[in-house]
Scaffold this active site. Structure first.
Site, mmCIF file in Angstrom:
data_model
loop_
_atom_site.group_PDB
_atom_site.id
_atom_site.type_symbol
_atom_site.label_atom_id
_atom_site.label_comp_id
_atom_site.label_asym_id
_atom_site.label_seq_id
_atom_site.Cartn_x
_atom_site.Cartn_y
_atom_site.Cartn_z
ATOM 1 N N HIS A 270 81.763 28.652 22.160
ATOM 2 C CA HIS A 270 82.760 29.703 21.972
ATOM 3 C C HIS A 270 83.664 29.376 20.780
ATOM 4 O O HIS A 270 84.252 30.272 20.172
ATOM 5 C CB HIS A 270 83.629 29.855 23.218
ATOM 6 C CG HIS A 270 82.904 30.430 24.399
ATOM 7 N ND1 HIS A 270 82.160 29.649 25.270
ATOM 8 C CD2 HIS A 270 82.800 31.700 24.848
ATOM 9 C CE1 HIS A 270 81.644 30.415 26.194
ATOM 10 N NE2 HIS A 270 82.005 31.662 25.969
ATOM 11 N N ASP A 342 72.933 35.252 23.082
ATOM 12 C CA ASP A 342 74.246 35.065 23.691
ATOM 13 C C ASP A 342 75.232 35.965 22.949
ATOM 14 O O ASP A 342 74.906 36.547 21.904
ATOM 15 C CB ASP A 342 74.660 33.600 23.607
ATOM 16 C CG ASP A 342 75.718 33.211 24.643
ATOM 17 O OD1 ASP A 342 76.271 34.117 25.316
ATOM 18 O OD2 ASP A 342 75.994 32.011 24.787
#
Length: 552
Positions: A270, A342
């Site tokens: 992230h 993702d």
């Protein structure tokens, strides 16, 4: 790009059969990964001459029928480029109105509604609003001839976007503990829990679940996966993945195993691009083991991770790498299910691929669906431009659209299992009961007749409910400390970890229990164990540096 072999019809495969096949491939020394550009190079890799590649094995299991694949191909071939561009993207939801417009006007494949947006529903009956919006999404795409994809992140434990009134389930690490301790019975419990969760999600209007995790945790240094992984042993994780996929499939849900080729790293994607340092040998024998098992078990989807796989294509995220996706996953592993990136709004890719470039690169690499671009409109415009210029080959895009449509049609046609909200607490409790692990205890084992719980507020509240139901007095007696996620240690007569079990090693307590869950069903299992009404026979799926407890 689809591999050259004909897509295979799939029939249900028992969990144990899939596991046995996967282990046989491991023992046989099959070459799973070459990182080479061509099939000729792959064939020349060490070991390839002596053993048959698992890419040649025919996966069987839940999946589109021949008729559904044919229908999907016809529908995909009929899409104008403007609709084809949208069909390759699952939108990031910024508002209900904008999400509906993307599905209706630009033919987006679906919409990912994130946890906070779901949690922002403030009515007394939030599930009613969730179901209503999911139905609106289907109505917005009602002229397609196939469903809109409505996915959710619902792994259990910390990653559960919908909680009450749905049944809550423990972390996926509980699956590893149950299987390590109970073998076949543990695997069946994992399947039952996944089936139960899938049934409730499907009743709420979802047709896709981004779970389970095929990642192998690296231990306490794991920054983001942690208890989302079934453990640190590759074969245990593989068995857990196969068992969970079977359960979701039985519920008619499209599941996606993540994060290929394994988020087994110490950096959170992230925030930045993690480096997966495994060489090709370790990839074959460790990182890829759960994904190979998923391929053999015909997992409907595999989600790629934002990982710099140094041994395959250094500096390029796996989610953007054609060597990783098309050569590795499609050709070398023989996977013919859905490949989903993702989230493309994560730090690992946003800084490297501005605008809609990340979406284009993910599709070019071989993804069927680009998930949650940072800017939906920019992503759509970039993909349409790339289709018109030929940067994204049109046939590849149509093959991807057909693959997605086929799975959506198959999910739609699958029988609807009973899935009333909150109706599967028994399956959740059974998973926690099979997973619960006694890490230390005195001899003789003391009888607990009253407790004083402390620690994680959420866990304590759930424990109080379970204790009161069982008639276990609260407020005096044995002290029980419940470790929440990230809590390093505690002191009490009994210390219980409710996420990863590492804190138990640093806790001063004669009795230590790893539970892997913190909701009411998990606490019911714990109370039964403390009262001597059940035995905790799970096995730690990770090493915490403590010896096995002695028998009394």
């Amino acid at each position: 790009m689809e591999s050259s072999r004909t897509p295979l019809l799939r029939r249900p495969l028992p969990v144990l059969a899939a596991i046995v096949v996967g282990i046989a491939l491991i023992v046989g020394g099959a070459v799973w990964w070459t990182g080479q550009e061509s099939n000729d190079d792959a064939a020349a890799a060490p070991g390839a001459a002596e053993t048959s590649s698992p890419a040649k094995k025919a996966p069987t299991g839940w999946g589109p029928t021949k008729a559904e694949r044919t229908q999907a191909a016809v529908l995909a071939d009929a899409l104008p480029l403007e609709d084809l561009a949208g069909q390759l993207i699952v939108a990031r939801s910024f508002s209900n109105e904008s999400s509906l417009a993307l599905v209706r006007d630009k033919h987006f494949a679906g919409v990912m509604v994130t946890g906070q947006q779901i949690l922002d529903v403030t009515t007394d009956d939030p599930l009613t609003e969730v179901k209503a919006f999911n139905q609106e999404l289907q109505e917005a795409g009602g002229d397609r001839g196939f469903p809109v994809m409505v996915p959710i992140d619902q792994e259990g434990g910390l990653v559960a976007r919908l909680t009450d009134p749905l049944t809550t389930f423990p972390t996926f690490m509980s699956a590893g503990a149950a299987i390590a301790g109970h073998g076949d019975t543990g695997a069946a419990t994992v399947t039952a829990a996944a089936q139960a969760s899938g049934a409730e999600l499907r009743a709420a209007g979802y047709n896709t679940v981004f779970a389970p995790d095929g990642d192998i945790t690296i231990g306490p240094a794991d920054p983001i996966i942690g208890s989302r992984s079934a453990g640190s042993d590759a074969q245990t994780v593989a068995k857990a993945v196969v068992a969970a996929v079977k359960g979701y499939s039985e519920a008619g849900m499209i599941s996606a195993v993540k994060h290929f080729p394994g988020h087994n790293v110490s950096t959170d994607s992230h925030k930045g691009l993690p480096r997966l340092e495994s060489d090709k040998q370790r990839l074959r024998t460790h990182d890829l083991v759960p994904f190979e098992a998923a391929v053999t078990a015909a997992a409907p989807g595999i989600m790629t991770g934002h990982l710099d796989v140094r041994a395959i294509e250094a500096g390029v995220p796996a989610s953007m790498s054609r060597k990783v996706i098309t050569t590795g996953l499609r050709e070398n592993l023989g996977y013919d299910g859905l490949v989903i990136s993702d989230s493309l709004g994560m730090g690992a890719v946003m800084q490297r691929y501005p605008g809609g470039q990340a979406t284009v690169e993910a599709i070019k690499a071989g993804s069927d669906l680009a998930l949650m671009p940072a800017d939906n409109e920019q992503a759509y415009d970039a993909v349409l431009k790339a289709l018109k210029s030929g940067e994204i080959p049109e046939q590849q895009a149509r093959d991807s659209a057909a693959r997605t449509i086929a799975y959506l049609l198959h999910s739609q046609a699958s029988p609807q299992l009973p899935g009333e909200p909150g109706s599967h607490e028994e399956q959740s409790e059974q998973l926690s009961l099979h997973a619960a692990t006694v890490v230390a205890h005195p001899c003789p084992v003391p009888k607990i007749t009253a407790v004083m719980p402390s620690g994680s507020a959420e866990a304590v509240a759930a424990f109080r409910v379970a204790a009161q139901e069982a008639g276990l007095p609260l407020g005096s007696g044995t002290s029980v400390a419940l470790l929440g996620p990230g809590v390093p240690a505690a002191s009490a007569a009994v210390v219980v970890s409710t996420d990863t079990p590492y804190g138990l090693a640093r806790s001063s307590a004669p009795t230590k229990v790893a539970l892997y869950g913190r909701d009411v069903p998990a606490m019911r299992a714990l109370v039964k164990i403390l009262m001597g009404k059940a035995r905790a026979q799970g096995k730690l799926p990770v090493d915490i540096g403590l010896p096995a407890p002695t028998r009394c």
